[in-house]
Scaffold this motif. Sequence first.
Motif, PDB file in Angstrom:
ATOM      1  N   PRO A 143       0.869  -0.996  -0.048  1.00  0.00           N
ATOM      2  CA  PRO A 143      -0.006  -0.031  -0.008  1.00  0.00           C
ATOM      3  C   PRO A 143       1.031   1.104   0.002  1.00  0.00           C
ATOM      4  N   VAL A 144       0.653   1.984  -1.040  1.00  0.00           N
ATOM      5  CA  VAL A 144       1.338   3.287  -0.962  1.00  0.00           C
ATOM      6  C   VAL A 144       0.500   4.662  -1.148  1.00  0.00           C
ATOM      7  N   GLY A 145      -0.522   4.305  -1.787  1.00  0.00           N
ATOM      8  CA  GLY A 145      -1.290   5.350  -2.000  1.00  0.00           C
ATOM      9  C   GLY A 145      -2.520   5.767  -0.830  1.00  0.00           C
ATOM     10  N   PHE A 146      -2.642   6.981  -0.307  1.00  0.00           N
ATOM     11  CA  PHE A 146      -3.987   7.255   0.642  1.00  0.00           C
ATOM     12  C   PHE A 146      -4.338   8.633   0.329  1.00  0.00           C
ATOM     13  N   ASN A 147      -5.590   8.619   0.662  1.00  0.00           N
ATOM     14  CA  ASN A 147      -6.283  10.002   0.537  1.00  0.00           C
ATOM     15  C   ASN A 147      -6.099  10.931   1.899  1.00  0.00           C
ATOM     16  N   GLN A 148      -5.715  12.054   1.731  1.00  0.00           N
ATOM     17  CA  GLN A 148      -5.342  12.798   3.033  1.00  0.00           C
ATOM     18  C   GLN A 148      -6.120  14.121   3.235  1.00  0.00           C
ATOM     19  N   ALA A 149      -6.964  13.915   4.133  1.00  0.00           N
ATOM     20  CA  ALA A 149      -7.570  15.226   4.623  1.00  0.00           C
ATOM     21  C   ALA A 149      -7.207  15.876   5.742  1.00  0.00           C
ATOM     22  N   GLY A 150      -6.557  17.009   5.889  1.00  0.00           N
ATOM     23  CA  GLY A 150      -6.045  17.816   6.878  1.00  0.00           C
ATOM     24  C   GLY A 150      -4.981  16.549   7.764  1.00  0.00           C
ATOM     25  N   ASN A 156      -7.398   2.561   1.797  1.00  0.00           N
ATOM     26  CA  ASN A 156      -8.455   1.691   1.331  1.00  0.00           C
ATOM     27  C   ASN A 156      -7.697   0.320   1.009  1.00  0.00           C
ATOM     28  N   LEU A 157      -7.431  -0.373   2.086  1.00  0.00           N
ATOM     29  CA  LEU A 157      -6.643  -1.682   1.920  1.00  0.00           C
ATOM     30  C   LEU A 157      -7.320  -2.889   1.429  1.00  0.00           C
ATOM     31  N   ARG A 158      -6.798  -3.658   0.659  1.00  0.00           N
ATOM     32  CA  ARG A 158      -7.294  -4.619  -0.075  1.00  0.00           C
ATOM     33  C   ARG A 158      -7.155  -5.999   1.174  1.00  0.00           C
ATOM     34  N   GLU A 159      -7.792  -6.967   0.739  1.00  0.00           N
ATOM     35  CA  GLU A 159      -8.103  -8.129   1.835  1.00  0.00           C
ATOM     36  C   GLU A 159      -6.762  -8.614   2.431  1.00  0.00           C
TER      37      GLU A 159
END
Length: 488
Positions: A143-150, A156-159
């Motif tokens: 996992p490298v990408g993530f959505n950042q809010a503040g 959104n990890l896969r199983e």
Amino acid sequence: MSLFRPPLMRAAAVGEAIVLDRSRFAKTVNLAAAAVADKKQISGWRRKLQQDRSLISAERIPAVVSHPEPALASQGAKCLLLDPKIRPAAPETWTPSLSAGVQAAELGIVPYDLQLNYDYWLYEDVMRSILPAEVRDENDGFPVGFNQAGHVAHLNLRESFLPYRKIIAEVLLDKNASVRTVINKVADVGTESEFRTFAYEVLAGPDDLNVETRENDCVFRFDYSKVYWNSKLESEHRRLVNLFTPGEVVCDVMAGIGPFAVPAGKKGVFVWANDYNPESYRYLAENAKRNKVSQFVRPFNEDGRTFIRRAADLVYEASARGEYALAEGSRKDRRRKPPPHDHNTKSATPPPEPQRTPLPPTISHFVMNLPASSLSFLPSFRGLYFGREALFAPHTATKLPLVHAHCFAGKPENDSDEAPFRDVVERVARGLGVEGLLLGKEGEVEEGAVEVREVRNVAPNKTMYCASFRVPAEVAFAPRTAEEAGGS
């Protein structure tokens, strides 16, 4: 190179406790260093050794370090770290510059033990070290990408990654100074809420989703658990806002908390901004006020299908009443003191009059950023300007509105694959109830054509697009049903 990779960690088997032991990432790299006899010559020797590639070339490792001997280091002695292929006791590995420096007694080649620890490694380095190969694949890896809010990082990890989610979150928290809370989505957006909110679990940090974030020179505050926000769409927000002209009207049908509406308002664009989610509507109004664009941004909380035609009617009526925005000049101008009264002149120079921007009678753009279903809203454009043909060309210079509708479709197989683009055009035509729409060129929105632009990949076989087209005259001027006419 392998010398600068972290030690390989064997994570516990699934079901056992998986703990992040940062101390296990300590590593010693045996190198050679060039001790410079005269401290004043450090810069000169650094340039020479860099030219013949004697110096170390590794990210985040300085070329100039203190001497490995504590006594000499305390006196300010410095060394230049050398490439790993150079060994202190093997002159045959030395470059000509090093050999010449040693012969001239200006350099000494000494062993240097470079100490690396957990703080040195990047998030990706740690993940490669911890996650076993069987949970990775050639597409995702880790996992490298993530959505950042503040301060919130949203994964959104896969199983296959779920057994390691806590350790992933810990490392992410360690390696991103702006992140204080890490969450993981536990259901698809919209599965549990029609407002695109999602169920989540906190993986690291406090359960605090009240955030403040900045985008396109605007400040947004909101509760991330109650509204939709996607930081990966910042460039798309900016792209569309750049298409709007100050003084024209934009109808943002699914406005959220205002990522299109607020920057557009700051630009002097009138925005009728709507969102069906009461929480989004509340934060939209607050963010418009916070960014001082309430004169331009009018928030609504209605169903988007109803709002499309209603917005056209409301804008027309408000324009007929003579509504306008009042520009009071810059803060500097407002603070400027009037000049002292000069008795030799008739009067002091009066302050400039506030500039009025009248509200136009028509909408220039519609934005529909609800990619899962925005094209299903297109039938609502039928009868948009029924009975008001005189507002538009050829009677005036005004063109019918442009629509920018986001949607999902398949991913192109290659650069020449137009199938997903043509699929979007066909769906737009069906939604409008017209025939003969063509796929337009990117960057151009021609009459009878749809510009389809890729926005971002959201899954291996799923891409988000923006379909831009001008409302056809046969749609805009079509008669409204009795029910629609009664609500106008």
